[in-house]
Design a protein around this motif. Structure first.
Motif, short mmCIF file in Angstrom:
data_model
loop_
_atom_site.label_atom_id
_atom_site.label_comp_id
_atom_site.label_asym_id
_atom_site.label_seq_id
_atom_site.Cartn_x
_atom_site.Cartn_y
_atom_site.Cartn_z
N PRO D 134 67.61 -24.04 -42.39
CA PRO D 134 66.92 -23.71 -41.29
C PRO D 134 65.58 -23.05 -41.37
CG PRO D 134 69.13 -23.08 -41.22
CD PRO D 134 68.90 -23.54 -42.41
N GLU D 135 65.51 -22.66 -42.41
CA GLU D 135 64.00 -21.90 -42.86
C GLU D 135 62.97 -23.01 -43.41
OE1 GLU D 135 63.07 -18.92 -42.30
OE2 GLU D 135 65.34 -18.65 -41.37
N GLU D 136 63.50 -23.83 -43.99
CA GLU D 136 62.37 -24.96 -44.18
C GLU D 136 62.26 -25.65 -42.74
OE1 GLU D 136 63.75 -26.95 -48.19
OE2 GLU D 136 65.62 -26.54 -47.09
N VAL D 137 62.88 -25.90 -42.00
CA VAL D 137 62.74 -26.56 -40.63
C VAL D 137 61.72 -25.74 -39.88
CG1 VAL D 137 63.63 -27.11 -38.55
CG2 VAL D 137 64.91 -27.49 -40.49
N LYS D 138 61.93 -24.31 -39.82
CA LYS D 138 60.98 -23.46 -39.45
C LYS D 138 59.62 -23.47 -39.96
CE LYS D 138 60.02 -20.02 -36.59
NZ LYS D 138 60.11 -19.97 -35.17
N LYS D 139 59.68 -23.61 -41.12
CA LYS D 139 58.09 -23.73 -41.77
C LYS D 139 57.45 -25.05 -41.29
CE LYS D 139 58.74 -21.55 -46.14
NZ LYS D 139 59.50 -21.75 -47.38
#
Lengths: 206, 79, 960, 395
Positions: D134-139
């Motif tokens: 999820p965090e990579e997607v957010k970036k």
């Protein structure tokens, strides 16, 4: 002892519930401060006995056609389709007495909400997409339809004053309750206890 | 005319209250051959016009209904 | 330039109530009743936006929500039509991007290099060049809003309405239609896009105002009309649903910004009116060039002077009348160019001349001049060579009228061009829809009103409602002379502007020349031309350009004959995503044990539409507790049915793969079901509760499909069988583990011993005073009781069982633990360990097919393919200790991909990782065979093929 | 600078052709172009009853990708995706290929498991795929809500960097232009009304403008294949279902990737112009009516807003729908029809657009050689009779 549990969480803004116990069911008598008059009342009646009646038993209920409903001051019967009726007891003792094996007790399966008062028609219209007050007059009406994606069964009591009862599967109880509150916000909907509902149901005609 | 389905139990309702059950087909005999069964299972008339089809009233009376519908205009043809 | 007219009282403006709004941070004074656009215009703001391609200055030209040149960001919301938005104290208004200084307007100068479709014709190689260019493209468009995080609360409500009649348009025709229907006693919803009723007449000066007020007053006498103002009917869909979006301002801490009415009416009267067609001439997009309706709105609604020296241009007496109204308000005119040789009507001409207004008959405007707004216009004689230049600061021009036909089109009507009337008229209006008013080209107010009544009468008759004498009266009124009046022929240019740009499509900056060029390149069909030029595809969606676009096409390709309009698609007016989504609610289903489990530390997760508990903190410990002591798990979402009636057995034998007929006494029949292809669907148990009375369970979450499935398999039979969905009536708890009997015995007098209550039987017992159906099942591989109790008492019973079991080590467990335990037993779950291609034989459920029974759904296909090799099979495997392999891992063999792991878990009890995989048949699937799991390029792990169960192979523990 | 050279050239049909292609959509034009350019088959005509791109070719969401499931067909989709790259140069027409990358969201552990399985299959087929947290997607998509606020939070995602978009109209016109240049006759307003079949071999078609003889006939009619089947007296494994798409007003660039949720059936991307394209769900019933419907659009938007809450005030300006001819296994039918000389390229559902280049190539190869190319071997009609259906469906 309260052996039964409500399916619906009461909202804090409704007031402080004054609760009693009826055959093991926790029942809100009224809210404090008192609800007063309301344009639309929303009351949890889920403890009331309910049944599905199929086959021969359904025919004995005297419902001529689907969509028709009968309100005799104690129980409501609505015809879903030939040989399939829904029976709700609104005022009798808290015990489902199936007449025979064509009855299936649904008391625990459904939540039941009373939606009543002068503006209740507006609220119900906002909830469902069918015309719940068609031009043809006479008698109570029964509808099975969708309310914001939740399958519901709806009675239009048509007893002198506008009032409805609406039921759905227990697991959707909270969803339906919140949908009613959303739809009623504009009309000044209040969540009430059982007393206000009974007064309305059994009180003098408006 | 709006695309509404006239449920014999519930009256005219939005098609979104229903589940579409596909065109009416006749199943082969249980003993029929592979070709007959696979034709039945996988091929469709897929009519661009009037066809008989099944609809299930999920949100209403929970019955299966046979409906004759024009798939181009959505007109429901009364029998 | 513009400004307020001194002392001008209007119908909508309240000069006693000043309102301050902020444009780019600068205070703008307005009054209650102003729209944002009117406030900005009154304060002298000329440029509202920059155009899409050339970044030209643009300002509102219609002031009725159609041209979308006035869109700005209001209080952080994008693309707000400022002409349709009422001012509110403190409102902050920002244009999309910099409007005063815009370096990208260089594009206007270099437009010669950007012919129609240039983006297709250039940059096709090399590839890297296109990759760079496209980034430039992305940054280029004008009027681009910026997506910003939304601050503050604003709600969008959804309301359903089901009146007998919907009337769209609150002008004279719509009001009459509503009154007529109300008199017949039906419920009416009347939707009007403006914030007030009256339609066209609301801004027709005194006479119009009186007419409108009289109609409104009569309308108010009827209680059964629900009037929705500021409401755009944005679409009508094939199922008759009309989406009406009301803008509510969003006041208050939790104010409603928009309210969306989903209206299902028995019949609909569409009276959406007509609008002036923008004129075609060079630089016809300059700020200061407005439609006559816009001029009237400015003057009569908001008391604003459109300009100080106004040139009127067109071929219609309407413009002359507007001219007189302007003079009446003391506004200076530069003259009137009427392209008719005869000029305006004699009387009008005389009155204009009285005021010294210059009239050029037989002249049309061929171009405008100016820098930031109009400073002058060029006029040319239609038949001759005379060219004149006129100084003016505003051009009020129109080239005929055009119906607002989009809703009618969506309802299914076709618009046909009537060259005699120079107007599009509806044809083939579907039943249940009726058109009325100026939409039909009417001009005479009496005719419009009569026609509104006739439309309502026809609509009511269509509903089968007796209208008495009303119908007759309305029709008679309509028979008065001149109901339909031709609109003057358009002052159409005969060729495309040569030097400067003549805009056809304002939203996308498509010029006449672009359209002609597209036709020359072969894009001559209206749909292809539309896509190639992108004309009519902007924010106004053809509202301001369709008429001119079809005209230019028809002029270029006269051989096509009739003029067609592009297909009308929803929405009529742009609709916010929030409004579209309103009314959708996530409806998670809660178990009767939901709250009590949360109290005991349950971690909820969504599985399908249900919320279930994944675990209670430590699934490994839970699984050990189940094996060593006992656990309790909520299985309420299992589908549960009562199937009864003389033909119940027939139905069950059809949908179940096993024979139901010989089920007797308190035995439990475990069975599965397939579809017609023989694909495994479901598994569950059947109990016989009485004669022709069965209780059936299905997989968690499958109750609705199962109910439909049962009905499907008797829909063509005349069987007496009834199905009741009891899923919600009874909650389910699985109490499992070696101590479960001891625990439950504390709560009941019933004999739970293995002798009295053996494995795979059921009994009705009273437990803690609650009526329970108890089943001895073995899903988790230990002695276990599945308890079905009335839903409302489930929480009570759960607590009692926990109290009784706690001293003996009972813990609540979730589905993770359930998964560990069932994998230890090698139990597969249909739909999880199998998929839409796995037939009964390929799953581990093949043994359940009763080979003698013929009626089973799916059996013919299973039999037909039974002698052929399986396409796949479900195998089990294990690895020592904990493995990093996760669900979904591929099973491979060299380059071959054999299948996938469907479930894999670590069992702390066995200290093994065990799993199931759905794979192609292979010789390795034998004792000692290896299962190779692919972890990525060059990385594989091996697991040992195994025959389940991994735990208690004899089943002694669950049968204990 | 280019002058107004005709791009689209419509012809009146002649009396006989060596190959007739029915349908001037992308697949028909691509097949005709490939035949004319790379195979010697004689005279070729494309017959179209409406106009170029009337059907699904002009009504799709322009998505190109190869992240399909069935490992036996992945090489086909991979090749098609790669072919888009060189196509602009080959057709001398900018198709506006943007391999911006596709992010497919998963909302639960179960979905992540399926996604891992898909990703591994795709990787083994040589397709670039990454799994994202999820965090990579957010970036990558800052406006996306990866918190636990949505009812079904983002649990992870699959990233398909080669996925992206191609301008569908550009592709249509590019193929049409190139086909015309190679001598293909594109005949609009010509409606095929029947076939001449003798001795199990097709030798011509009946049309509204007269009979046309043909050595071979290729069916590429998109959603309308069952109408062809009726003319031939057969049935195809196809059900026609509309799919809804919407577009918004323009916004400054904020979304660099194509974002989709297979579970909730939505996807969205921002075009070069700045508008958002939204869509992703088939209508719930069979229909030949391409009117827009409310329910699907509204539900898609409701889901999308769960993840892009800041878009609540973005405005939809237009919605449209296209007809998809769907099979039960979500794979197409290509190759032999059971009638000699008549070949099929149908049943592409909603993934016909992305398959265009490879379809054109292999349809032409099959028409020219009569041999089914290896890469489309699994798309035959016979698969329905021997339990060889393509495992494209995920459940």
């Amino acid at each position: 002892m309260m052996t039964h549990a409500r399916a619906i969480a009461l909202p804090g803004w409704a007031g402080k519930p004054v609760e009693t116990q009826l055959e093991g069911w926790p029942v809100v008598e009224r809210f404090e401060p008192p609800e007063g008059d309301c344009a639309v009342g929303l009351t949890d009646l889920s403890h009331r006995p309910k049944a599905i009646v199929q086959g021969a038993g359904a025919q004995r209920l005297g419902l001529a056609r689907p969509g028709q409903a009968v309100w005799n001051g104690q129980s409501l019967a609505g015809c879903l389709k030939p040989g399939h009726a829904v029976v709700l007891d609104l005022t009798g003792p808290l015990e489902m007495k199936p007449a025979d094996s064509s009855w299936t007790d649904m008391t625990d399966g459904w939540v039941l909400l009373g939606l009543w008062g002068p503006l209740s028609l507006d609220v119900v219209q906002g909830l469902v997409t069918v015309d719940v007050e068609p031009r043809e007059r006479g008698g109570a009406l029964f509808f099975a339809t969708s309310c914001h994606g939740v399958p519901v069964q709806l009675f239009n009591l048509r007893a002198q004053k506008p009032g409805f009862v609406i039921s759905c599967a227990r697991s959707h109880g909270q969803n339906l309750f919140e949908a009613c509150i959303r739809a009623g916000r504009q009309s000044g909907l209040k969540v009430t206890g059982l007393k206000a509902y009974s007064d309305w149901l059994c009180g003098p005609a408006a | 005319m709006p695309f509404l389905i006239d449920c014999p139990n519930c009256g005219r309702r939005s098609p979104y209250e229903f589940k579409f059950g596909g065109e009416c087909k006749r199943a082969p005999d249980p003993g029929a051959d592979v070709k007959a069964w696979c034709d039945y299972l996988y091929l469709y008339e897929n009519m661009s016009g009037v066809q008989d089809e099944w609809w299930y009233h999920t949100m209403g009376c929970r019955s299966w209904l046979k409906i004759r519908r024009n798939t181009v205009t959505h007109e429901i043809i009364e029998e | 330039m513009a400004g307020r007219l001194p002392g001008c009282a209007t119908q909508v403006l309240d000069r006693a109530r000043p309102v301050r709004i902020y444009f780019q941070g600068r205070q703008v004074d307005a009054f209650e009743g102003d729209s944002v656009a009117s406030a900005l215009l009154a304060s002298g703001i000329d440029t509202f936006s920059r155009s899409f391609k050339y970044h030209r200055r643009r300002a509102p030209s219609c002031l009725s929500g159609q041209c979308s040149r006035c869109t700005m960001s209001v209080d952080g919301r994008m693309h707000v039509k400022t002409c349709q938005t009422s001012v509110r104290e403190g409102m902050s208004v920002e244009p999309h991007g910099s409007v005063e200084f815009d370096p990208k307007s260089l594009a206007d100068t270099f437009s010669w290099a950007l012919p129609t479709g240039f983006y297709y014709k250039y940059f096709y190689k090399p590839q890297w060049f296109w990759k760079r260019v496209k980034e430039v493209f992305r940054a280029m468009p004008g009027n681009m809003a910026t997506v910003r995080p939304l601050a503050g609360k604003s709600r969008i409500d959804a309301v359903n309405l089901s009146p007998e009649m919907l009337v769209v348009g609150g002008g004279l025709a719509g009001i009459e239609a509503a009154i007529t229907a109300a008199q017949a006693g039906v419920r009416v919803v009347l939707a009007e896009a403006d914030g007030w009723l009256g339609g066209f007449d609301a801004f027709q000066g005194e006479a119009g105002h009186r007419r409108a007020q009289d109609s409104i007053r009569r309308l108010r006498e009827h209680g059964n009309v629900r009037v929705l103002t500021s409401t755009w009917v944005s679409a009508i869909y094939p199922d008759g649903l009309a989406i009406c979006v009301q803008s509510c301002g969003g006041e208050g801490p939790e104010g409603v910004l928009e309210r969306v009415f989903h209206v299902r009416a028995g019949t609909t009267v569409i009276a959406t009116g007509a609008t002036s067609v923008p004129p075609l001439f060079e630089n016809n997009d300059r700020p200061g060039i407005i439609l006559p309706e816009a001029a009237q709105r400015l003057v009569h609604l908001w008391g604003i002077r459109p300009g100080t020296r106004i040139l009127l241009a067109g071929g219609d007496d309407y413009l002359a009348r507007v001219g007189l109204e302007l003079i009446d308000k003391g506004i200076g005119l530069a003259g009137l160019a009427d392209y008719r040789e005869s000029g305006p009507d004699e009387a009008l001409r005389a009155r204009l001349s009285e005021h010294g207004v210059r009239i050029w008959s037989g002249y049309k405007v061929t171009g405008s001049h100016g820098r930031t707004r109009v400073e002058g216009a060029t006029l040319a004689a239609l038949g001759g060579s005379d060219v004149q230049t006129v100084a003016c600061d505003t051009i009020v021009a129109s080239s005929g009228r055009y119906p607002r036909h989009k809703l009618l089109g969506q309802a299914g009507a076709r618009m046909a061009y009537d060259s005699g009337l120079n107007f599009y008229l509806p044809e083939d209006v579907p039943r249940a829809y009726h058109a009325a008013g100026r939409l039909l080209g009417l001009e005479d107010p009496e005719a419009i009103m009569a026609q509104g009544r006739v439309a309502a009468v026809r609509a009511l008759e269509g509903l089968g409602i007796d209208v008495g004498t009303m119908g007759q009266e309305a029709r008679q009124a309509l028979e008065r002379p001149s109901p339909l009046r031709a609109v003057s022929a358009q002052p159409l240019s005969t060729e495309a502007g040569k030097k400067a740009k003549t805009f056809v499509c304002y939203c996308h900056d498509v010029t006449e020349k672009n359209v002609e060029q597209a036709v020359e390149e072969g894009f001559s069909d209206i749909e292809t031309c539309k896509r190639y030029t992108t004309a009519t595809q902007g924010a106004c969606q053809g509202g301001m350009c369709e008429a001119n676009f079809t005209h230019v096409l028809a002029r270029k390709r006269p051989e096509l004959g009739s003029r067609t309009l592009p297909t009308t698609r929803p929405p009529v007016a742009s609709i916010s995503l929030g409004a579209m989504a309103a009314g959708h609610h996530d409806n998670p289903q809660l178990s009767p044990l939901h709250h009590v489990q949360l109290e005991h530390g349950g971690r909820p997760m969504r599985l399908g539409s249900w919320i279930r508990m994944n675990h209670f903190g430590d699934e490994l410990a839970e699984s050990l507790a189940v094996h060593q002591a006992a656990g309790i798990c909520d299985v309420s979402m299992l589908g549960k049915f009562r199937v009864f009636g003389p033909d119940a057995k027939k139905l069950l034998n059809r949908v179940m793969t096993r024979e139901v007929g010989n089920l007797a006494g308190n035995k439990i029949l475990y069975s599965s079901s397939c579809n017609e292809e023989g694909i495994l669907l479901d598994d569950g148990v059947v109990l016989k509760m009485g004669e022709d009375d069965y209780f059936v369970t299905t997989l968690a979450g499958r109750a609705p499909v199962t109910e439909e499935w049962f009905a499907r398999w008797c829909r063509e039979e005349d069987w007496q069988v009834h199905v009741v969905n009891l899923t919600e009536t009874r909650a389910g708890m699985n109490v499992a583990g070696p101590k479960s009997r001891e625990i439950l015995s504390k709560l009941t007098d019933a004999d739970l011993s293995n002798e009295a209550f053996p494995f795979l039987t059921w009994a009705r017992v009273k437990m803690a005073g609650v009526d329970v159906i108890a089943m001895r099942m073995g899903f988790v591989g230990e002695l276990s009781y599945e308890l079905l109790c009335p839903s409302s008492q489930a929480g009570f019973l759960w607590k009692r069982i926990l109290e009784a079991g706690k001293p003996l080590g009972l813990v609540p467990f979730g589905i993770e633990c359930l998964n560990i335990c069932r994998l230890e037993k090698g139990h597969a779950i249909p739909g999880l360990d199998t998929d839409g291609f796995t037939n009964l034989f390929e799953s581990s459920f093949g043994w359940m097919l009763n080979r003698t029974k013929t009626e089973t759904v799916g059996k013919p296909m299973l039999e037909l393919f039974s002698d052929r090799p399986l396409k796949e099979q479900l195998i089990a495997f294990s690895m020592d200790g904990k493995s990093p392999v996760l669900d979904g891992c591929l099973v491979v063999k060299g380059p071959r991909q054999l299948g996938r792991v469907t479930s894999i878990r670590y069992s702390p009890l066995l200290d093994k990782t065990i799993g199931l995989a759905l794979v192609e048949p292979d010789e390795d699937w034998r004792e000692g065979g290896k299962v190779r799991l692919w972890l990525g390029e060059g990385r594989e792990v091996e697991a040992a093929f195994a025959k389940p169960p991994f735990y208690d192979p004899s089943g002694g523990r669950m049968k204990a | 600078m280019p002058t107004s050279q005709p791009v689209l050239r419509y012809k009146q049909p002649e009396k006989r052709y060596d190959v007739i292609v029915i349908g001037a959509g992308l697949h028909g034009l691509a097949a005709a172009y490939n035949l004319a350019r790379y195979h010697r088959v004689g005279r070729i005509a494309v017959l179209e009853r409406r106009y170029i791109g009337f059907g699904g070719s002009g009504r799709n969401t322009e998505m190109i990708r190869a992240n399909k499931r069935a490992h036996e067909t992945l090489p086909f989709y991979k090749e098609s995706l790669e072919m888009w790259d060189g196509l602009s140069a080959e057709l001398e027409w900018n198709l506006m290929v943007q391999k911006k990358g596709l992010i497919a969201l998963a909302h639960s552990d179960g979905e992540l498991a399926v996604m891992r399985m898909l990703s591994d299959s795709q990787r083994r087929a040589g397709i670039k795929i990454d799994m994202l947290g999820p965090e990579e997607v957010k970036k990558m998509v800052p406006s996306l809500d990866v918190s636990d606020k949505p009812a079904l939070p983002v649990a992870g995602a699959q990233f398909h960097p080669e996925g992206g978009t191609v301008h569908h109209d550009a592709a249509l016109w590019g193929y049409a232009k190139a086909a015309s240049r190679c001598g293909v006759d594109i005949c609009a307003g010509v409606e095929v009304t029947g076939f001449y079949v003798e001795g199990g071999k097709v030798n011509g078609v009946r049309t509204n403008v007269g009979n046309i003889a043909a050595g071979k006939v290729h069916v590429a009619v998109g959603g309308y294949s069952s109408e062809i089947a009726r003319m031939l007296g057969v049935k195809y494994p196809v059900v026609t279902i509309p799919m809804q798409v919407m577009t918004t007003e323009v916004m400054a660039p904020f979304l660099d990737y194509y974002v989709a949720s297979p579970r909730l059936h939505w996807y969205t991307q921002q075009t070069l112009k700045g508008d958002l394209i939204l869509g992703g769900q088939l209508d719930p019933w069979q229909s030949w009516n391409s009117s827009t419907t409310w329910q699907e659009c509204s539900e898609r938007v409701a889901f999308i807003l769960e993840y892009f809450p800041d878009l609540a005030h973005a405005r939809v300006v237009r919605s449209w729908s296209g007809l998809c001819d769907c099979t039960g296994d979500s794979a197409p039918v290509m190759g032999p029809s059971g009638i000699d000389g008549l070949s099929l390229d149908i049943a592409w559902g909603y993934y016909g657009f992305k398959s265009t280049p490879a379809c054109g190539k292999y349809a032409a190869e099959y028409i020219a050689t009569g041999k089914v190319p290896e890469k489309i071997r699994h798309f035959g009609l016979d698969r329905f009779y021997n339990r060889q259906r393509v495992r494209e469906i995920i459940i």
